[in-house]
Design a protein around this motif. Sequence first.
Motif, short mmCIF file in Angstrom:
data_model
loop_
_atom_site.label_atom_id
_atom_site.label_comp_id
_atom_site.label_asym_id
_atom_site.label_seq_id
_atom_site.Cartn_x
_atom_site.Cartn_y
_atom_site.Cartn_z
N GLU A 58 0.83 -1.21 0.00
CA GLU A 58 0.00 0.00 0.00
C GLU A 58 0.86 1.26 0.00
OE1 GLU A 58 -2.71 -0.30 3.29
OE2 GLU A 58 -3.69 -2.08 2.44
N GLU A 59 1.96 1.23 0.75
CA GLU A 59 2.85 2.39 0.80
C GLU A 59 3.52 2.64 -0.55
OE1 GLU A 59 3.98 2.04 5.54
OE2 GLU A 59 5.45 1.40 4.04
N VAL A 60 3.98 1.58 -1.19
CA VAL A 60 4.64 1.71 -2.49
C VAL A 60 3.67 2.27 -3.53
CG1 VAL A 60 5.65 0.40 -4.42
CG2 VAL A 60 6.40 -0.04 -2.06
N THR A 61 2.47 1.74 -3.58
CA THR A 61 1.51 2.24 -4.58
C THR A 61 1.08 3.67 -4.25
OG1 THR A 61 -0.33 1.12 -3.46
CG2 THR A 61 0.70 -0.04 -5.32
N ALA A 62 1.08 4.04 -2.98
CA ALA A 62 0.78 5.43 -2.61
C ALA A 62 1.87 6.37 -3.11
CB ALA A 62 0.60 5.56 -1.10
N VAL A 63 3.12 5.93 -3.08
CA VAL A 63 4.21 6.75 -3.62
C VAL A 63 4.01 6.94 -5.12
CG1 VAL A 63 6.70 6.85 -4.08
CG2 VAL A 63 5.87 6.12 -1.83
N VAL A 64 3.68 5.87 -5.83
CA VAL A 64 3.46 5.97 -7.28
C VAL A 64 2.31 6.91 -7.59
CG1 VAL A 64 2.84 4.71 -9.39
CG2 VAL A 64 4.43 3.69 -7.73
N ALA A 65 1.23 6.81 -6.83
CA ALA A 65 0.05 7.64 -7.07
C ALA A 65 0.20 9.05 -6.50
CB ALA A 65 -1.18 6.97 -6.44
N GLY A 66 1.27 9.28 -5.76
CA GLY A 66 1.46 10.55 -5.07
C GLY A 66 2.09 11.63 -5.92
N GLU A 67 2.88 12.45 -5.28
CA GLU A 67 3.46 13.64 -5.91
C GLU A 67 4.22 13.29 -7.19
OE1 GLU A 67 6.78 17.09 -4.94
OE2 GLU A 67 6.08 15.79 -3.33
N PRO A 68 3.87 13.94 -8.30
CA PRO A 68 4.53 13.66 -9.57
C PRO A 68 6.00 14.09 -9.57
CG PRO A 68 2.45 14.79 -9.94
CD PRO A 68 2.74 14.86 -8.46
N CYS A 69 6.78 13.40 -10.37
CA CYS A 69 8.17 13.78 -10.61
C CYS A 69 8.46 13.61 -12.10
CB CYS A 69 9.13 12.96 -9.75
SG CYS A 69 8.94 11.18 -9.87
N ASP A 70 9.53 14.21 -12.55
CA ASP A 70 9.88 14.12 -13.97
C ASP A 70 10.44 12.75 -14.34
OD1 ASP A 70 9.09 16.76 -14.42
OD2 ASP A 70 11.13 17.55 -14.36
#
Length: 119
Positions: A58-70
């Motif tokens: 859940e934490e990993v997928t939250a990072v992916v779905a979270g703040e965008p990066c280039d």
Amino acid sequence: MDEIALHGLRARGYHGVLPHERAEGQTFVVDVRLGVDTRAAAATDELTRTVDYGVLAEEVTAVVAGEPCDLVETLAQRIADRCLAHSRVGWAEVTVHKPQAPIAVPFDDVTITIKRSRA
């Protein structure tokens, strides 16, 4: 160290340098390998003595779905940092797949793999 692995975690993210990647998003796939000494967990049969991979997923997928990066390099580092925030994780190997990368020729996948450890 023993190894705990999660394969094929999927989440929609808005990472990339092109405007349409940020506006439309795409599915990213993540594989994580963790170095964990599981002897105490095995001896006691207690979840608190290892890494709860359900929580970590859940934490990993939250990072992916979270703040965008280039860059996917940045995304992979953020995921590795999240994994290493678990005190029982000695090292993390993170592979980020970007199967819908904006490439003009036929391809199967684009990946980056990073390896990080404590110290």
